[in-house]
Design an enzyme around this catalytic site. Structure first.
Site, PDB file in Angstrom:
ATOM      1  N   LYS A 190      30.466  29.167  30.328  1.00  0.00           N
ATOM      2  CA  LYS A 190      30.649  30.409  30.727  1.00  0.00           C
ATOM      3  C   LYS A 190      29.506  31.276  29.812  1.00  0.00           C
ATOM      4  O   LYS A 190      28.946  32.246  30.161  1.00  0.00           O
ATOM      5  CB  LYS A 190      31.953  31.157  30.850  1.00  0.00           C
ATOM      6  CG  LYS A 190      32.852  30.967  31.650  1.00  0.00           C
ATOM      7  CD  LYS A 190      34.096  31.659  31.648  1.00  0.00           C
ATOM      8  CE  LYS A 190      34.851  31.587  33.030  1.00  0.00           C
ATOM      9  NZ  LYS A 190      36.104  32.421  32.836  1.00  0.00           N
ATOM     10  N   GLY A 231      44.969  37.369  22.011  1.00  0.00           N
ATOM     11  CA  GLY A 231      44.075  36.364  22.223  1.00  0.00           C
ATOM     12  C   GLY A 231      42.724  37.141  22.113  1.00  0.00           C
ATOM     13  O   GLY A 231      42.462  38.306  22.284  1.00  0.00           O
ATOM     14  N   ALA A 265      38.184  35.338  27.918  1.00  0.00           N
ATOM     15  CA  ALA A 265      39.024  36.087  28.805  1.00  0.00           C
ATOM     16  C   ALA A 265      39.531  37.399  28.264  1.00  0.00           C
ATOM     17  O   ALA A 265      39.427  38.661  28.911  1.00  0.00           O
ATOM     18  CB  ALA A 265      40.471  35.231  29.180  1.00  0.00           C
ATOM     19  N   SER A 268      39.647  26.197  43.039  1.00  0.00           N
ATOM     20  CA  SER A 268      38.568  27.069  43.594  1.00  0.00           C
ATOM     21  C   SER A 268      37.852  26.509  44.853  1.00  0.00           C
ATOM     22  O   SER A 268      37.815  27.131  45.752  1.00  0.00           O
ATOM     23  CB  SER A 268      37.426  27.302  42.759  1.00  0.00           C
ATOM     24  OG  SER A 268      37.657  28.368  41.504  1.00  0.00           O
ATOM     25  N   THR A 290      32.720  27.846  34.781  1.00  0.00           N
ATOM     26  CA  THR A 290      33.890  27.813  34.182  1.00  0.00           C
ATOM     27  C   THR A 290      34.067  26.884  32.842  1.00  0.00           C
ATOM     28  O   THR A 290      32.664  26.709  32.490  1.00  0.00           O
ATOM     29  CB  THR A 290      35.339  27.361  35.011  1.00  0.00           C
ATOM     30  OG1 THR A 290      36.533  27.496  34.105  1.00  0.00           O
ATOM     31  CG2 THR A 290      35.278  26.012  35.362  1.00  0.00           C
ATOM     32  N   GLY A 311      48.971  34.925  36.282  1.00  0.00           N
ATOM     33  CA  GLY A 311      47.487  34.863  36.239  1.00  0.00           C
ATOM     34  C   GLY A 311      46.868  34.416  37.614  1.00  0.00           C
ATOM     35  O   GLY A 311      45.505  34.498  37.704  1.00  0.00           O
ATOM     36  N   ASP A 316      35.213  38.133  35.969  1.00  0.00           N
ATOM     37  CA  ASP A 316      36.853  38.127  35.681  1.00  0.00           C
ATOM     38  C   ASP A 316      37.388  39.253  35.371  1.00  0.00           C
ATOM     39  O   ASP A 316      38.549  39.682  35.715  1.00  0.00           O
ATOM     40  CB  ASP A 316      36.726  37.129  34.116  1.00  0.00           C
ATOM     41  CG  ASP A 316      36.713  35.693  34.522  1.00  0.00           C
ATOM     42  OD1 ASP A 316      37.066  35.354  35.539  1.00  0.00           O
ATOM     43  OD2 ASP A 316      35.888  34.904  33.755  1.00  0.00           O
TER      44      ASP A 316
HETATM   45  P1  NAP Z   1      39.147  30.528  24.617  1.00  0.00           P
HETATM   46  O1  NAP Z   1      37.762  31.570  24.490  1.00  0.00           O
HETATM   47  O2  NAP Z   1      39.142  29.340  24.288  1.00  0.00           O
HETATM   48  O3  NAP Z   1      40.228  31.496  23.920  1.00  0.00           O
HETATM   49  C1  NAP Z   1      41.510  31.010  23.524  1.00  0.00           C
HETATM   50  C2  NAP Z   1      42.359  31.888  22.905  1.00  0.00           C
HETATM   51  O4  NAP Z   1      43.539  31.376  22.739  1.00  0.00           O
HETATM   52  C3  NAP Z   1      41.814  32.364  21.468  1.00  0.00           C
HETATM   53  O5  NAP Z   1      42.193  33.719  21.210  1.00  0.00           O
HETATM   54  C4  NAP Z   1      42.777  31.568  20.471  1.00  0.00           C
HETATM   55  O6  NAP Z   1      43.055  31.740  19.297  1.00  0.00           O
HETATM   56  C5  NAP Z   1      43.936  31.554  21.204  1.00  0.00           C
HETATM   57  N1  NAP Z   1      44.701  30.327  20.774  1.00  0.00           N
HETATM   58  C6  NAP Z   1      44.660  29.061  21.213  1.00  0.00           C
HETATM   59  N2  NAP Z   1      45.539  28.015  20.737  1.00  0.00           N
HETATM   60  C7  NAP Z   1      46.343  29.139  20.101  1.00  0.00           C
HETATM   61  C8  NAP Z   1      47.592  28.560  19.228  1.00  0.00           C
HETATM   62  N3  NAP Z   1      48.165  27.413  19.109  1.00  0.00           N
HETATM   63  N4  NAP Z   1      48.149  29.729  18.658  1.00  0.00           N
HETATM   64  C9  NAP Z   1      47.675  30.935  18.983  1.00  0.00           C
HETATM   65  N5  NAP Z   1      46.623  31.279  19.767  1.00  0.00           N
HETATM   66  C10 NAP Z   1      46.123  30.125  20.160  1.00  0.00           C
HETATM   67  O7  NAP Z   1      39.853  30.747  26.214  1.00  0.00           O
HETATM   68  P2  NAP Z   1      39.538  31.882  27.376  1.00  0.00           P
HETATM   69  O8  NAP Z   1      38.278  31.267  28.165  1.00  0.00           O
HETATM   70  O9  NAP Z   1      39.631  33.191  26.711  1.00  0.00           O
HETATM   71  O10 NAP Z   1      40.892  31.473  28.077  1.00  0.00           O
HETATM   72  C11 NAP Z   1      42.277  32.090  27.777  1.00  0.00           C
HETATM   73  C12 NAP Z   1      43.088  31.974  28.628  1.00  0.00           C
HETATM   74  O11 NAP Z   1      42.748  32.700  29.747  1.00  0.00           O
HETATM   75  C13 NAP Z   1      43.190  30.393  29.088  1.00  0.00           C
HETATM   76  O12 NAP Z   1      44.613  30.232  29.435  1.00  0.00           O
HETATM   77  C14 NAP Z   1      42.824  30.437  30.688  1.00  0.00           C
HETATM   78  O13 NAP Z   1      43.302  29.607  31.469  1.00  0.00           O
HETATM   79  C15 NAP Z   1      43.195  31.977  31.089  1.00  0.00           C
HETATM   80  N6  NAP Z   1      42.222  32.599  32.021  1.00  0.00           N
HETATM   81  C16 NAP Z   1      42.607  32.609  33.273  1.00  0.00           C
HETATM   82  C17 NAP Z   1      41.720  33.199  34.152  1.00  0.00           C
HETATM   83  C18 NAP Z   1      42.289  33.555  35.576  1.00  0.00           C
HETATM   84  O14 NAP Z   1      41.365  33.909  36.606  1.00  0.00           O
HETATM   85  N7  NAP Z   1      43.758  33.653  35.752  1.00  0.00           N
HETATM   86  C19 NAP Z   1      40.438  33.457  33.897  1.00  0.00           C
HETATM   87  C20 NAP Z   1      39.991  33.174  32.691  1.00  0.00           C
HETATM   88  C21 NAP Z   1      40.785  32.499  31.563  1.00  0.00           C
HETATM   89  P3  NAP Z   1      42.082  31.655  17.966  1.00  0.00           P
HETATM   90  O15 NAP Z   1      40.717  32.496  18.311  1.00  0.00           O
HETATM   91  O16 NAP Z   1      42.750  31.828  16.585  1.00  0.00           O
HETATM   92  O17 NAP Z   1      41.477  30.124  18.117  1.00  0.00           O
END
Ligand code: NAP
Length: 294
Positions: free
Chosen positions: A73, A133, A137, A24, A69, A259, A109
């Site tokens: 958040k 997921g 996100a 960023s 971030t 992404g 987002d």
């Molecule tokens: P979060 O709230 O921590 O959610 C993580 C998700 O991943 C949950 O659904 C979790 O499942 C799942 N997960 C983690 N480890 C796993 C495993 N070993 N097997 C299966 N599922 C697993 O994170 P978030 O903020 O939503 O972010 C999620 C992703 O989106 C990240 O990769 C982040 O980099 C990406 N993102 C990208 C942008 C962008 O601008 N491109 C913006 C925001 C986020 P459980 O519920 O079962 O734990």
């Protein structure tokens, strides 16, 4: 590096942990420079217990706006003076505006995701979508896909109860949201192992952290043969640029989108709240790509 912000200059930034690898600052500073703006953007590493002090510091130091971030958040919401309807819907804030001594929280987002889809020529209206997921996100993306007219949205997650909670909470809040469809489309929850839903999907969005960091090399898809040729696979993970999911989706004949576009567009949309106009996306794209390869 440019010089210090001076005179009537304004300071923007990022609150998160960790932030040392964030793209960023490079993206926003390149845009400020290109537009001749006397603004700077600084990443601030903030520990969870220091968040209230950091938020008070935004006011004390006259910082004009910040992005937020992981991991702040959601926990930042009660610390703000005002949270917009959209950010409440998503349950998270990723952009703060400091205006007239008040801190106002927004979320860009979901909007950034829709802009990235549009840029790739993908229209979600009428599409059958699978969201993998059920974290922050997934919440932002699933809600905006429904607002954009998706025909069916299934949220599949390792922890199925979390997907069920997401669907029931969003169903309740979307009912009262501005711009929500008169008739809610089918909106369901399930396990990652749902071959029928994945085979039938027009658009599959990875919102798990699988594919990045310590989980690079992993994919949220149990079996890549479930992918239908011609389906669109969007991976919110952007580091690495080619995740295992993206590679396997290409091999299966799917259209793939990484992404980075979502990151660029959520940043460009934050400008709407900070400056009343969209950030220059071509400059932000170039700076983000360069920062990613550094
Ligand atoms: P979060 O709230 O921590 O959610 C993580 C998700 O991943 C949950 O659904 C979790 O499942 C799942 N997960 C983690 N480890 C796993 C495993 N070993 N097997 C299966 N599922 C697993 O994170 P978030 O903020 O939503 O972010 C999620 C992703 O989106 C990240 O990769 C982040 O980099 C990406 N993102 C990208 C942008 C962008 O601008 N491109 C913006 C925001 C986020 P459980 O519920 O079962 O734990």
């Amino acid at each position: 590096m440019r010089g210090q912000v001076g005179g009537q200059g304004r300071l923007y930034g990022l609150l998160g942990r960790p932030v040392s690898h964030s793209i960023s600052p490079a993206m926003h500073e390149a845009a400020f420079l290109a537009q001749g703006m006397n603004c700077r953007y600084q990443a601030f590493q903030v520990e969870p217990e220091a968040l209230p002090t950091a938020v008070a510091g935004l006011k004390a130091l006259g910082i004009s706006g910040v992005n937020v971030t992981i991991p702040h958040k959601e926990s930042i919401l009660p610390l703000l003076d005002e949270v917009t309807e959209n950010a409440r819907l998503v349950g998270a804030v990723n952009t703060i505006v400091h205006r007239n001594g008040r801190l106002i929280g927004y979320n860009t987002d979901g909007w950034g995701f829709l802009c990235a889809l549009e840029e790739a020529g993908v229209r979600p209206a009428g599409a059958r979508v699978v969201v993998l997921g059920a974290g922050g996100a997934a919440r932002a993306i699933a809600s905006h896909l429904i607002l954009a007219g998706a025909a069916h949205v299934a949220v599949l997650n390792r922890t199925v109860e979390k997907a069920e909670r997401l669907v029931s909470e969003l169903t309740a809040s979307l009912g009262e949201a501005k711009g929500a469809p008169k008739q809610m489309p089918p909106f369901t929850a399930g396990a990652l192992e749902s071959p029928q839903l994945i085979r039938a999907a027009d658009l599959i969005v990875n919102c798990t952290s699988l594919g990045m960091g310590e989980q690079a090399g992993d994919s949220p898809l149990t079996d890549p043969t479930w992918l239908r040729p011609g389906a669109i696979v969007y991976d919110t993970v952007y580091r690495p640029a080619e995740t295992r999911l993206i590679r396997e989706a290409k091999e299966a004949g799917c259209q793939v989108i990484g992404g980075l576009g979502m990151l660029v567009h959520q940043g460009a949309c934050a400008w709407e709240y900070w400056f009343g106009r969209r950030g220059p996306t071509s400059i932000m794209w170039a700076a983000a790509k360069a920062a990613l390869t550094e």
